[in-house]
Design a protein around this motif. Structure first.
Motif, PDB file in Angstrom:
ATOM      1  N   HIS A  62      40.553  43.805  31.642  1.00 16.40           N
ATOM      2  CA  HIS A  62      40.683  43.546  33.169  1.00 16.40           C
ATOM      3  C   HIS A  62      41.700  44.647  33.815  1.00 16.40           C
ATOM      4  N   HIS A  64      44.841  44.573  35.234  1.00 11.91           N
ATOM      5  CA  HIS A  64      46.077  44.364  35.184  1.00 11.91           C
ATOM      6  C   HIS A  64      46.770  45.431  34.262  1.00 11.91           C
ATOM      7  N   HIS A 163      40.059  35.123  35.542  1.00  6.48           N
ATOM      8  CA  HIS A 163      41.541  35.141  35.806  1.00  6.48           C
ATOM      9  C   HIS A 163      41.918  35.946  36.845  1.00  6.48           C
TER      10      HIS A 163
HETATM   11 ZN   LIG Z   1      46.129  39.568  33.651  1.00  5.90          ZN
END
Ligand SMILES: [Zn+2]
Length: 467
Positions: A62, A64, A163
């Motif tokens: 992902h 982030h 998430h």
């Molecule tokens: Zn994360």
């Protein structure tokens, strides 16, 4: 034979990076930025476990920054391979890596001002804006649920992690000599929560031979996310009844859109006071556009709302502020309102101006909706220090401070239990990463209860055979 080599997020929560070595080839799972103590993080961020030119693929769980933030450095140092990610992760990475490059450049300049004064040689930023842009040319989008052969018979598949937008659980199949069946490695990425707004719930855990699991909240129980909508409403109502403002420091990607989504619903239900809601952060505004562009990531509730209302992310009820001049105008806005701004821990960005304007007035509320790390301004606000320092000036902290704990986008121990259950006896070995020691210990106990064998907490540089 294949090996699994641990590099980042081993015994800590940042710098996520794990390497698969197979027949002299290297494939990385994530390539995250180490954060924390500056000198130490800086050193770690400049070193890779093998030369970047030898890594032929990165599989990104992902967007982030603690999972993606070292990609531009990898490219700068010689990576020429492919970065596999879901389409939404691809889009979010473009804005997050550009923002990170900007921070890296400013950070280097901060040090270089001092170094120039002392006659010391200047330091180079970890990477530049140009490196971040070049990184995007290496991306290849892979939709959820598709199985892709990435060369040498290695196959990958992304499924919902629940998430953040685009976040994925990664399944990897590696050919196994002498065995008919390939070796199955499962990487949880960051595992989300059930019942989180907008996103689909995490996919149930597929069977695997080896599991790499995060452990951020392995020993904690969160408040219910569904209650947050009502609590958010209550806080706004209370502040407005005092003729005050509600200032919400919020992470730009994920948390801000959750807030907007709830506010959008409340507004349409006629249950919010008629006050302006400002989203004041260029990154938050850009991220909201990307959320709009990826309805394929939405859950049924969000899709139904979208069909009914045409928009679910603040169109018609929030004012999105991108330009600096428009943000400055907000400083003179003295009527009740809601301001959502970044950074989430109040360390930088436009939120500082809003806090400076609001913290000393007891009519106002500072609403904390995310984790505040030690030594941050956000933490000092949560701990209600009588005075706080913003831009070098002391401000008495007289506003109401309220913390809502149910917004976390990480699984807690209850959700880990349900995700892991049923696969204990078939998983050969489990590696616990991305967690503080207490949280990792909680997950060890849980996994042992569920009959998982060989539960391991790897350290940086540890290598394990996969067979
Ligand atoms: Zn994360």
């Amino acid at each position: 034979m294949a090996n699994l080599i641990f590099h980042g997020a081993a015994g800590e929560v940042t710098g996520s990076m794990h390497l698969i070595e197979y027949k002299g080839r290297y494939i990385a799972l994530d390539c995250g930025l180490f954060q924390g103590r500056r000198a130490q993080a800086n050193e770690k961020n400049r070193n890779f476990p093998v030369h970047p030119s030898k890594i032929e693929a990165v599989i990104l769980s992902h967007a982030h920054i603690d999972h993606s933030g070292r990609l531009p450095r990898l490219v700068k140092d010689g990576f020429r391979g492919t970065i596999y990610a879901t389409p939404a992760t691809h889009d979010l990475a473009a804005i997050l890596l550009a923002d990170s490059a900007h921070i890296q450049t400013e950070d280097a300049e901060f040090f270089n001002r001092k170094r120039r004064k002392n006659g010391e040689p200047e330091i180079e930023p970890l990477y530049s804006d140009e490196d971040a842009v070049r990184t995007m040319t290496h991306f290849l989008s892979v939709s959820y649920g598709r199985t892709l052969d990435i060369g040498g018979g290695i196959k990958i598949k992304f499924s919902d992690a629940g998430h953040i937008l685009g976040s994925a659980i990664v399944e990897i199949e590696i050919p196994s000599e002498g065995n008919e069946r390939p070796i199955k490695l499962l990487f949880s990425g960051d595992l989300g929560r059930h019942q989180m707004p907008i996103l689909r719930d995490p996919t149930p855990m597929p069977q695997c031979d080896y599991l790499i699991t995060e452990s951020t909240y392995g020993a904690r129980v969160h408040d219910n996310p569904v209650d947050m909508k009502e609590k958010l409403r209550d806080q706004i109502q209370m502040a407005v009844s005092r003729s005050g403002k509600v200032i919400i420091p919020s992470f730009s990607v994920g948390r801000t859109q959750t807030l907007i989504y709830y506010l959008h619903q409340l507004m349409h239900e006629g249950r919010l006071p008629a006050v302006p809601i400002f989203v004041d952060s260029p990154l938050s505004v850009d991220a909201t556009h990307i959320f709009r562009a990826h309805p394929e990531c939405y859950d049924t509730e969000a899709r139904n709302m979208l069909n009914k209302m045409g928009d679910i992310l603040g169109d018609g009820c929030c004012r999105f502020i991108h330009a600096t001049e428009d943000s400055k105008k907000l400083n003179d806005f003295n009527k009740p309102c809601v301001i959502i701004s970044a950074s989430g821990m109040c360390e930088a960005g436009r939120i500082l101006h809003h806090l400076a304007n609001s913290v000393s007035d007891p009519k106002n509320t500072i609403l904390i909706v995310g984790f505040q790390a030690m030594h941050t301004l956000g933490r000092r606000i949560v701990e209600r220090e009588p005075e706080i320092k913003i831009f070098g000036r002391m401000y008495p902290l007289k506003a109401h401070i309220k913390t809502l704990n149910g917004f976390s986008s990480h699984a807690d121990t209850v959700q880990f239990r349900s995700w892991f259950s049923g696969n204990g006896t078939t998983t050969k070995q489990t590696f616990i990463v991305h967690g503080e020691p207490e949280q990792q210990a909680g997950l060890v106990t849980l996994l042992n209860e569920l009959n998982y064998k060989n539960v391991t907490i790897p350290k940086m540089g540890d290598t394990f055979p996969l067979n």
